[in-house]
Design a protein around this motif. Sequence first.
Motif, short mmCIF file in Angstrom:
data_model
loop_
_atom_site.label_atom_id
_atom_site.label_comp_id
_atom_site.label_asym_id
_atom_site.label_seq_id
_atom_site.Cartn_x
_atom_site.Cartn_y
_atom_site.Cartn_z
N GLN A 123 45.92 20.29 71.55
CA GLN A 123 47.23 20.06 70.94
C GLN A 123 47.02 19.62 69.50
O GLN A 123 46.51 18.53 69.25
N SER B 22 48.53 18.66 65.76
CA SER B 22 49.73 18.08 65.17
C SER B 22 49.38 17.48 63.82
O SER B 22 48.21 17.39 63.44
N THR C 201 49.75 24.18 63.47
CA THR C 201 50.62 23.21 62.83
C THR C 201 50.72 23.61 61.37
O THR C 201 49.70 23.86 60.71
#
Length: 126
Positions: free
Chosen positions: A4, A6, A120
């Motif tokens: 993930q 970010s 991102t």
Amino acid sequence: VQLQASGGGLVQAGGSLKLSCVASEFTLDYYVIGWFRQAPGKERERVSCFSLSSGITSSAESVSGRFTISRDNAKNTVYLQMNSLTPEDTAVYYCAATPWYGSSCASVYAGAYAYWGQGTLVTVSS
């Protein structure tokens, strides 16, 4: 295995951002983590990588001295600290991982990475 990414956003030229890549369902001990970016109309570029077993990192010449890759073992997270950003750094940034027992990650090409996070977006205004 999930990654993930970010931390992207809009920043003025000269500013800084710190991207995070959190790994879940596996620990990062014997992996290589790479940060890649792709700007519109351009090929994907490896920005930086981290061989987690050896602790050796490698960065592209275009970001050397400005970007730093690091890890937090407790959080199973790899970071990309980006300083002195320029509009040319505008791109979607991706983190990727693959099992790796080597010392240097510089030889691990993009196609060898087995797992990819979502991108991102980093936008640097002039």
